[in-house]
Design a protein around this motif. Structure first.
Motif, mmCIF file in Angstrom:
data_model
loop_
_atom_site.group_PDB
_atom_site.id
_atom_site.type_symbol
_atom_site.label_atom_id
_atom_site.label_comp_id
_atom_site.label_asym_id
_atom_site.label_seq_id
_atom_site.Cartn_x
_atom_site.Cartn_y
_atom_site.Cartn_z
ATOM 1 N N TYR A 159 -53.836 -161.810 -76.296
ATOM 2 C CA TYR A 159 -54.217 -161.081 -77.510
ATOM 3 C C TYR A 159 -53.343 -159.862 -77.771
ATOM 4 O O TYR A 159 -53.373 -159.297 -78.851
ATOM 5 C CB TYR A 159 -55.683 -160.604 -77.384
ATOM 6 N N CYS A 160 -52.564 -159.439 -76.770
ATOM 7 C CA CYS A 160 -52.006 -158.080 -76.830
ATOM 8 C C CYS A 160 -50.579 -158.032 -77.355
ATOM 9 O O CYS A 160 -49.696 -158.760 -76.883
ATOM 10 C CB CYS A 160 -52.052 -157.456 -75.434
ATOM 11 N N GLN A 198 -52.004 -143.471 -70.344
ATOM 12 C CA GLN A 198 -52.039 -144.937 -70.393
ATOM 13 C C GLN A 198 -50.637 -145.528 -70.502
ATOM 14 O O GLN A 198 -49.740 -144.896 -71.067
ATOM 15 C CB GLN A 198 -52.875 -145.411 -71.591
ATOM 16 N N ARG A 251 -60.418 -151.847 -68.864
ATOM 17 C CA ARG A 251 -61.395 -152.815 -69.358
ATOM 18 C C ARG A 251 -61.320 -154.087 -68.545
ATOM 19 O O ARG A 251 -60.238 -154.497 -68.143
ATOM 20 C CB ARG A 251 -61.086 -153.166 -70.810
ATOM 21 N N GLU A 253 -62.162 -156.690 -70.075
ATOM 22 C CA GLU A 253 -61.819 -157.489 -71.264
ATOM 23 C C GLU A 253 -62.872 -158.543 -71.603
ATOM 24 O O GLU A 253 -63.316 -158.622 -72.737
ATOM 25 C CB GLU A 253 -60.436 -158.155 -71.149
ATOM 26 N N LEU A 291 -63.392 -156.817 -75.050
ATOM 27 C CA LEU A 291 -63.016 -157.099 -76.428
ATOM 28 C C LEU A 291 -64.130 -157.895 -77.093
ATOM 29 O O LEU A 291 -64.693 -158.812 -76.473
ATOM 30 C CB LEU A 291 -61.715 -157.902 -76.449
ATOM 31 N N PRO A 321 -63.225 -154.255 -81.173
ATOM 32 C CA PRO A 321 -62.947 -155.594 -81.702
ATOM 33 C C PRO A 321 -61.574 -156.092 -81.304
ATOM 34 O O PRO A 321 -60.633 -155.303 -81.175
ATOM 35 C CB PRO A 321 -62.997 -155.371 -83.220
ATOM 36 N N PHE A 322 -61.458 -157.385 -81.116
ATOM 37 C CA PHE A 322 -60.151 -158.041 -80.988
ATOM 38 C C PHE A 322 -59.538 -158.078 -82.389
ATOM 39 O O PHE A 322 -60.185 -158.490 -83.350
ATOM 40 C CB PHE A 322 -60.368 -159.459 -80.444
ATOM 41 N N ILE A 323 -58.294 -157.630 -82.480
ATOM 42 C CA ILE A 323 -57.589 -157.692 -83.767
ATOM 43 C C ILE A 323 -56.315 -158.511 -83.558
ATOM 44 O O ILE A 323 -55.486 -158.164 -82.715
ATOM 45 C CB ILE A 323 -57.241 -156.270 -84.255
ATOM 46 N N ALA A 363 -59.540 -149.390 -82.337
ATOM 47 C CA ALA A 363 -59.510 -150.750 -82.898
ATOM 48 C C ALA A 363 -60.654 -150.926 -83.903
ATOM 49 O O ALA A 363 -60.478 -151.535 -84.960
ATOM 50 C CB ALA A 363 -59.617 -151.781 -81.779
ATOM 51 N N LEU A 398 -50.508 -152.428 -79.739
ATOM 52 C CA LEU A 398 -51.496 -153.333 -79.147
ATOM 53 C C LEU A 398 -51.937 -154.359 -80.188
ATOM 54 O O LEU A 398 -52.146 -155.532 -79.900
ATOM 55 C CB LEU A 398 -52.717 -152.531 -78.697
HETATM 56 N N1 5AD Z 1 -56.957 -156.097 -80.364
HETATM 57 C C1 5AD Z 1 -57.771 -155.142 -79.883
HETATM 58 N N2 5AD Z 1 -57.588 -154.533 -78.707
HETATM 59 C C2 5AD Z 1 -56.529 -154.894 -77.974
HETATM 60 N N3 5AD Z 1 -56.102 -154.500 -76.759
HETATM 61 C C3 5AD Z 1 -54.979 -155.173 -76.461
HETATM 62 N N4 5AD Z 1 -54.672 -156.009 -77.473
HETATM 63 C C4 5AD Z 1 -55.624 -155.874 -78.416
HETATM 64 C C5 5AD Z 1 -55.869 -156.488 -79.660
HETATM 65 N N5 5AD Z 1 -55.074 -157.432 -80.168
HETATM 66 C C6 5AD Z 1 -56.834 -153.573 -75.895
HETATM 67 C C7 5AD Z 1 -57.188 -154.228 -74.568
HETATM 68 C C8 5AD Z 1 -56.624 -153.286 -73.536
HETATM 69 C C9 5AD Z 1 -56.407 -152.027 -74.304
HETATM 70 C C10 5AD Z 1 -55.347 -151.127 -73.766
HETATM 71 O O1 5AD Z 1 -56.043 -152.463 -75.586
HETATM 72 O O2 5AD Z 1 -58.598 -154.343 -74.445
HETATM 73 O O3 5AD Z 1 -57.480 -153.081 -72.431
#
Ligand code: 5AD
Length: 437
Positions: A159-160, A198, A251, A253, A291, A321-323, A363, A398
């Motif tokens: 996801y990152c 970080q 996290r 995650e 996430l 949220p996951f983005i 996020a 991210l």
């Molecule tokens: N969307 C939201 N959060 C993210 N992280 C990494 N990629 C994404 C993404 N696409 C968050 C992860 C990580 C933190 C540093 O950033 O949860 O632990």
């Protein structure tokens, strides 16, 4: 920030100091050998971090006094439970009444709350979460700063945007001088008392380099340092603690082991959790979470995530949220709804009503421009401002279009203070209250 209010030490029992602020007493761990009863101190996250000259402390207290009580009144007004209960199913009312009495809710009950969808039912859930925050933790809001020192990362998290999938990204590693200058600005100019350092899992940054950075920052500034460099190894955690770090932001995650393995090929949830458990054992304050809205994640998974954060005795819950990021394998997935994120924050408050610092993440602010306000009114009580120099910030991708990406520290502080003032919150981290009686 964390424009901390100085407190006065009224009792000392071994490593534990009792600190009084405007009549309220809190407990804080002390590591300053010369500390004595009567001293004025700043405490952060439950640690005494600095002794202040009495005159300076009294001047700061005088400027805070009136504002503090005014803010408390606003918070009290906004935390009243008065709410239209029409449109809320009887079964939900029953669960929320139980939550108000602070009786533990069952998994099934928590899951029902997490899944609430109608505006009336969600509104009542958020009110209850906010009420519990007010009742147990008062109006203190914890505002940490985060400094992103390196965007290099060896990992392949699906996801990152910093993962090895993103080959086109121009990466940076701040030099020691740049890090120290950024910390100096955040602490001495803007008054942050607590910083998260970080970075990605940078293959060219050794543990000794990280230890050196933490030690140097700690030598120059009496602040609470959180480290957040991913899975650095259990021994490294020990070394960083010795160097002065007292918090770990990591996290897990997702608490679903097979989903974790899918999203992090070659890595396991077990190793992740071993880091968190070791950190707890060493005495770190642990900030963790997951996430929300990952592809393949169920509501049960999200509830398990919240329960896992509690079982790890997290001092701070970090759920966002996951983005989707375009340069990752999950580019075509969708982010979750803002309601699901709010439901998660509120359920986290119900799960840990007395202690948790619950973060509104950047996020979430990226997903919903109203996130900070809505989250703080749904049980959350923490924010993190980005103190990374602007020249690096846009490279720490991210996920795309991060909220506050182009804002100076000054602009973020002004907006945060004005939001907190409107909600009756004091930007302080007074730690957990000592229960009365
Ligand atoms: N969307 C939201 N959060 C993210 N992280 C990494 N990629 C994404 C993404 N696409 C968050 C992860 C990580 C933190 C540093 O950033 O949860 O632990």
């Amino acid at each position: 920030m964390c424009y901390a209010i100085p407190g006065q030490v009224v009792a000392l029992d071994g490593r534990v100091a009792t600190v009084e602020y405007f009549g309220e007493r809190k407990r804080a761990y002390n590591e300053i050998p010369s500390l004595k009863i009567g001293d004025f101190v700043y405490a952060q996250g439950g640690f005494v971090i600095k002794i202040l000259p009495p005159q300076e402390a009294q001047d700061i207290l005088a400027t805070w006094k009136e504002t503090f009580f005014e803010l408390q009144e606003v918070d009290l007004r906004l935390s009243r439970l008065a709410v239209r209960k029409g449109g809320v199913a009887k079964a939900i009312l029953r669960i929320l009444d139980k939550a108000l009495e602070e009786r533990p809710l069952t998994r099934e009950e928590l899951l029902e709350l997490l899944c609430l969808e109608t505006p009336q039912e969600r509104e009542y859930l958020y009110k209850v979460a906010n009420f519990l925050r007010w009742k147990n933790l008062g109006n203190g809001a914890c505002v940490h700063g985060i400094l992103e020192i390196s965007s290099f990362c060896r990992r392949n998290c699906a996801y990152c945007g910093l993962s090895s999938h993103n080959r086109g990204l121009s990466r940076y590693r701040m030099t020691e001088e740049e890090i120290l200058a950024a910390v100096h600005e955040a602490v001495e100019i803007y008054g942050f008392q607590s910083l998260v350092l970080q970075g990605g899992e940078d293959p060219d940054q050794s543990i000794d380099d990280l230890v050196h950075i933490v030690r140097t920052v700690q030598k120059h500034h009496a602040i609470l340092i959180f480290v957040s460099f991913g899975e650095i190894g259990l021994e490294a955690l020990e070394k960083l603690y010795e160097a002065g770090a007292r918090g770990l932001l990591l996290r897990f995650e997702t608490s679903n082991a097979s989903l974790y393995a899918k999203l992090h090929p070659g890595y396991t949830l077990k190793t992740r959790l071993a880091h968190l458990e070791k950190a707890q054992e060493l005495g770190y304050l642990v900030a963790t979470g997951g996430l929300i809205g990952l592809p393949g994640q169920t509501r049960e998974d999200i509830l398990n995530d919240v329960l896992l954060a509690r079982s790890l005795s997290a001092e701070m819950y970090s759920f966002g949220p996951f983005i989707p990021h375009p340069a990752t394998p999950l580019s075509s997935c969708s982010p979750p709804s803002s309601s699901l994120v709010l439901n998660t924050l509120a359920v986290a408050r119900l799960v840990d009503p007395k202690n948790a610092k619950i973060l509104v993440t950047t996020a979430f602010e990226t997903l919903d421009p109203q996130a900070a306000r809505l989250g703080l009114l749904a049980g959350a009580n923490s924010l993190m401002l980005n103190v990374t120099p602007l020249s690096f910030r846009s490279k720490y991708t991210l996920y795309p279009k991060r909220a506050h990406e182009g804002e100076t520290i000054e602009e973020q502080i002004a907006a945060t203070l004005s939001l907190l003032r409107s909600l009756g919150r004091a930007p302080t981290d007074l730690g957990a209250s000592i229960p009365r009686g």
